[in-house]
Design a protein around this motif. Structure first.
Motif, mmCIF file in Angstrom:
data_model
loop_
_atom_site.group_PDB
_atom_site.id
_atom_site.type_symbol
_atom_site.label_atom_id
_atom_site.label_comp_id
_atom_site.label_asym_id
_atom_site.label_seq_id
_atom_site.Cartn_x
_atom_site.Cartn_y
_atom_site.Cartn_z
ATOM 1 N N VAL A 20 1.171 -1.054 0.030
ATOM 2 C CA VAL A 20 -0.015 -0.025 0.336
ATOM 3 C C VAL A 20 0.323 1.420 -0.465
ATOM 4 O O VAL A 20 1.305 1.408 0.799
ATOM 5 C CB VAL A 20 -0.946 0.094 1.212
ATOM 6 N N LEU A 21 0.658 1.836 -1.068
ATOM 7 C CA LEU A 21 1.669 3.164 -0.934
ATOM 8 C C LEU A 21 1.380 4.337 -0.724
ATOM 9 O O LEU A 21 -0.148 4.842 -0.884
ATOM 10 C CB LEU A 21 2.051 3.933 -3.072
ATOM 11 N N VAL A 22 2.011 5.237 0.149
ATOM 12 C CA VAL A 22 1.914 6.353 0.372
ATOM 13 C C VAL A 22 2.325 7.297 -0.396
ATOM 14 O O VAL A 22 3.563 7.925 -0.506
ATOM 15 C CB VAL A 22 0.846 6.824 1.862
ATOM 16 N N VAL A 23 1.292 8.512 -0.982
ATOM 17 C CA VAL A 23 1.817 8.320 -2.883
ATOM 18 C C VAL A 23 3.056 10.622 -2.214
ATOM 19 O O VAL A 23 1.289 10.684 -1.483
ATOM 20 C CB VAL A 23 1.576 8.829 -3.319
ATOM 21 N N SER A 24 3.068 10.877 -1.786
ATOM 22 C CA SER A 24 3.627 11.932 -2.097
ATOM 23 C C SER A 24 2.784 12.683 -3.149
ATOM 24 O O SER A 24 2.525 12.340 -4.538
ATOM 25 C CB SER A 24 5.044 12.315 -1.944
ATOM 26 N N SER A 25 2.621 13.947 -2.035
ATOM 27 C CA SER A 25 1.826 15.129 -3.261
ATOM 28 C C SER A 25 2.453 17.201 -2.608
ATOM 29 O O SER A 25 2.406 17.317 -1.535
ATOM 30 C CB SER A 25 0.004 15.635 -2.840
ATOM 31 N N ARG A 26 1.539 17.770 -4.205
ATOM 32 C CA ARG A 26 3.038 19.055 -3.350
ATOM 33 C C ARG A 26 1.320 19.754 -2.456
ATOM 34 O O ARG A 26 2.078 20.765 -2.294
ATOM 35 C CB ARG A 26 2.833 18.977 -4.908
ATOM 36 N N ILE A 27 0.251 18.718 -2.148
ATOM 37 C CA ILE A 27 -0.154 20.007 -0.964
ATOM 38 C C ILE A 27 -0.581 18.408 0.118
ATOM 39 O O ILE A 27 -0.157 17.496 -0.140
ATOM 40 C CB ILE A 27 -1.386 20.488 -1.405
ATOM 41 N N ASP A 28 -1.225 19.198 1.221
ATOM 42 C CA ASP A 28 -1.147 18.207 1.691
ATOM 43 C C ASP A 28 -1.749 16.979 1.554
ATOM 44 O O ASP A 28 -2.956 17.399 1.954
ATOM 45 C CB ASP A 28 -0.865 18.518 3.301
ATOM 46 N N VAL A 29 -2.266 15.782 1.748
ATOM 47 C CA VAL A 29 -3.325 14.816 1.519
ATOM 48 C C VAL A 29 -3.419 14.215 2.658
ATOM 49 O O VAL A 29 -2.308 13.822 3.764
ATOM 50 C CB VAL A 29 -2.545 13.780 0.680
ATOM 51 N N ALA A 30 -4.637 13.841 3.825
ATOM 52 C CA ALA A 30 -4.564 13.238 4.822
ATOM 53 C C ALA A 30 -5.348 11.393 4.015
ATOM 54 O O ALA A 30 -5.145 11.170 2.893
ATOM 55 C CB ALA A 30 -6.158 13.359 5.008
ATOM 56 N N HIS A 31 -4.898 10.669 5.048
ATOM 57 C CA HIS A 31 -4.974 9.330 4.850
ATOM 58 C C HIS A 31 -5.036 8.689 6.143
ATOM 59 O O HIS A 31 -4.529 8.653 6.721
ATOM 60 C CB HIS A 31 -2.476 8.747 4.649
ATOM 61 N N TYR A 32 -6.082 8.321 5.653
ATOM 62 C CA TYR A 32 -7.105 7.801 6.642
ATOM 63 C C TYR A 32 -8.012 6.876 5.813
ATOM 64 O O TYR A 32 -8.412 6.546 4.760
ATOM 65 C CB TYR A 32 -7.778 8.066 7.474
ATOM 66 N N PHE A 33 -8.560 5.557 6.907
ATOM 67 C CA PHE A 33 -9.105 4.537 6.676
ATOM 68 C C PHE A 33 -10.804 5.122 6.836
ATOM 69 O O PHE A 33 -10.737 5.568 7.812
ATOM 70 C CB PHE A 33 -9.208 2.930 6.776
ATOM 71 N N ILE A 34 -12.055 4.545 6.032
ATOM 72 C CA ILE A 34 -13.294 5.053 6.459
ATOM 73 C C ILE A 34 -14.658 3.768 6.625
ATOM 74 O O ILE A 34 -13.414 2.877 6.659
ATOM 75 C CB ILE A 34 -14.209 5.645 5.393
ATOM 76 N N LYS A 35 -14.790 4.110 6.704
ATOM 77 C CA LYS A 35 -16.276 2.887 7.430
ATOM 78 C C LYS A 35 -16.849 2.631 6.236
ATOM 79 O O LYS A 35 -16.955 3.586 4.924
ATOM 80 C CB LYS A 35 -17.568 3.667 8.894
ATOM 81 N N PRO A 36 -16.988 1.239 5.633
ATOM 82 C CA PRO A 36 -17.863 0.542 4.750
ATOM 83 C C PRO A 36 -18.617 1.392 4.144
ATOM 84 O O PRO A 36 -19.433 1.951 3.355
ATOM 85 C CB PRO A 36 -18.303 -0.660 5.524
ATOM 86 N N GLU A 37 -20.265 2.478 5.352
ATOM 87 C CA GLU A 37 -21.018 2.775 5.029
ATOM 88 C C GLU A 37 -20.418 4.038 4.315
ATOM 89 O O GLU A 37 -21.743 4.460 3.751
ATOM 90 C CB GLU A 37 -22.218 3.001 5.962
#
Length: 603
Positions: A20-37
């Protein structure tokens, strides 16, 4: 094709899974998991952003059409048309839906992940013109990310593991899939350029079986949190995030510091065997959990736990810790930016509740709380780090210097800790002290915090006061420290860094980071000796405490209190149970006197 990427091993064990790659971006990007719903909500956020950018581009196209040829060159209109085409490309929207639906990524993470997938396809094109269109795709995605900024969903708790979607992978992958046909969930391993301590906390209770970062050192705080997660990890792997593709099968060997990408069936079988052997060894160590840590010659040794959050006390108790030797309170302050990029620090009540949970979680055993230690590789937010890029933050405003520079914040924390001490035994630990004037200021503020609570009629408890020895200047002026403090705690991570002038988060100089350097060992030994001479408590709370290669040496030097990650307690306990301190004392003196202590340790 199978290949290996080498880095620095920071957490032992074997992990096998999909990347699972957390890709760098020129702006800040949140990385988190969501609920199925929340899947449809996240997909709708992407759709809304895409439509907004499409409208924006349409307006630009209309304005360009009204301009004369001297004002707007033909290439601009063509470029806008390319951007519209890329925006509407099914490869982009379909891929984003896949990452949201199958992996439960939040919308921004899914968008940057699919950008990385498509960008690699552009890189492989032979036509130079088409290859250059990657930059256009990046611009389109960044437009969408800007549109989505401030509309993130609420961070969800850890998600369930996702079943392998066989249809989304090539048939060749099935031959390499160790879980194919068994119905089990596919383990995931995290690959990133870098992860902040706040990022690590977000992932701490997630599905990841291991992780690899391009940068970092053995005692960077990313590595420290990885060890607290008790998962295999490698840092300083340089170009790992560029070499690995999304969903590649990878093996992380946390013992050797090697990541194997696209392993063959033979290699998979070999590492699967090693993984099972590691599980058996952990099972054997688990039998020592309730056995007292007493050496062969009857010396009782205190094995304490290092924790980052109050919830970590459960793991500490389960590992057999007899208390918390280091509660890194700064992790309560991290990852608290709102959509406007403002950081809201925890107030007195929130901190009091957190410290009280930690005390209650340890079931009557003592808890040592270190006051906030931010700065260097632990900024409170991204802005703090970027603002100091041209400085050396390890030598700047951090730890107690930060606290003394903001007395209101410091007093808030002190009041919360004092109030929590009414619920159980708390020791207060002050980091990075070096000057007598800092000691006086700190003690004065502690007295002032007590006076404030007295004026409010608030209930609070007693504290044992301790100082961290992590600067050579402190180690060389121990008598001054021991006049004012009940105990000392040796923070070997920073002590090594400052003694050897090595940035412990920089993989370029990681080979020079040497816990067995004669100067380091002398400072550690002298601190232990002086504390014992004056009848004051002393412990080691740095990574050296959890390294079994140093357990016998520290015992021989007279150390009887070790604080480490809960995952290391049983391995160190095994060494303690096998040790005879009477025989180790002369051997330890010989190691100190040796020209090459590392060789003497190994021999």
């Amino acid at each position: 094709m199978t290949f290996a990427v080498h880095g620095l091993p920071v957490a032992r064990g074997i992990a096998i899974g999909r990347a699972v790659l957390v890709v760098s971006s020129r702006i800040d990007v949140a990385h988190y998991f969501i609920k199925p719903e929340e899947i449809e909500t996240e997909i709708d956020r992407v759709r809304t952003a895409r439509n907004a950018v499409a409208d924006e581009l349409t307006k630009l196209q209309a304005s360009v059409a009204q301009m004369g040829p001297n004002d707007a060159p033909h290439e601009l209109a063509a470029l806008l048309e390319v951007h519209q085409m890329l925006l509407q490309d099914e490869a982009l929207s379909g891929g984003v839906k896949h990452w949201v639906s199958d992996r439960l990524y939040n919308a921004e993470w899914a968008l940057t992940t699919q950008l990385e997938v498509i960008a690699r396809q552009f890189d492989e094109m032979e036509d130079p013109y088409l290859r250059e269109r990657k930059a256009d795709l990046e611009q389109v995605v960044e437009r969408m990310l800007h549109r989505m900024k401030g509309t993130a969903a609420v961070l969800a708790p850890s998600p369930p593991r996702r079943k392998r979607a066989a249809a989304s992978h090539d048939q060749d992958d099935e031959d390499h899939d160790p879980t194919a046909g068994d119905g089990f969930d596919v383990p995931l391993v995290l690959i990133a350029h870098d992860l902040s301590p706040a990022d690590m906390l977000q992932f701490k209770k997630s599905v990841f079986a291991g992780f690899v970062t391009d940068v970092g050192g053995r005692t960077s705080h990313t590595a420290i949190v990885a060890r607290s997660m008790d998962i295999p990890a490698i840092v300083g792997a340089r170009s790992a995030s560029q070499l690995v593709r999304q969903d590649d099968w990878v093996i992380i060997d946390g013992e050797a510091g090697v990541m194997i990408v696209d392993p063959s069936p033979i290699i998979l079988a070999e590492y699967g065997f090693k993984q099972r052997q590691g599980d058996l060894e952990r099972g054997r160590l688990a039998r020592l959990r309730h056995k007292p840590a007493v050496t062969l010659d009857g010396q009782r040794v205190e094995l304490l736990a290092n924790i980052e959050m109050p919830e970590d006390t459960a793991g500490a108790v389960k590992a057999g810790a007899v208390g918390v030797g280091l509660f890194r309170s700064e992790f309560l302050f991290m990852g608290r930016e709102n959509s406007a990029r403002q950081t809201r620090l925890p107030d007195e009540e929130e901190q009091y509740q957190a410290y009280t949970r930690a005390v209650e979680g340890m079931q009557g055993m003592p808890v040592t709380i270190r006051t906030i230690d931010v700065g260097a590789d632990k900024p409170l937010d991204g802005k703090s780090a970027s603002k100091q890029e041209h400085l050396n933050p390890a030598l700047g405003l951090r730890a107690i210097r930060w606290s003394l520079a903001d007395p209101a914040m410091f007093l808030t924390q002190l009041r919360a800790i004092l109030r929590a001490a009414a619920h159980g035994e708390i020791h207060l630990l002050i980091p990075m002290l070096a000057h007598a004037s800092e000691i006086r200021q700190t003690l004065s503020l502690i007295d002032f915090a007590r006076a404030e609570l007295d004026s409010r009629g608030a209930v609070y408890g007693p504290l044992k006061l301790g100082a961290m020895i992590e600067i050579p200047a402190a180690a060389l002026t121990l008598k001054t420290f021991l006049k004012h403090f009940d105990f000392l705690s040796i923070g070997t991570n920073d002590l090594i860094q400052y003694t050897l002038a090595i940035d412990r988060a920089d993989e370029a100089v990681a080979h020079l980071y040497d816990p067995a350097h004669p100067a380091v060992l002398k400072l550690v030994a002298d601190t232990i000796t002086e504390c014992r001479r004056q009848g004051k408590g002393v412990s080691v709370c740095g990574e050296m405490a959890g390294d079994v290669a140093f357990t016998r040496l520290l015992l021989g030097l007279g150390l009887r209190s070790f604080s480490m990650h809960p995952s290391r307690i049983l391995a160190v306990k095994q060494e303690v149970l096998r040790a005879d301190t009477g025989k180790l004392e002369p051997w330890a003196k010989g190691v100190l006197d040796a020209d090459d202590p590392a060789a003497a340790l190994a021999g």
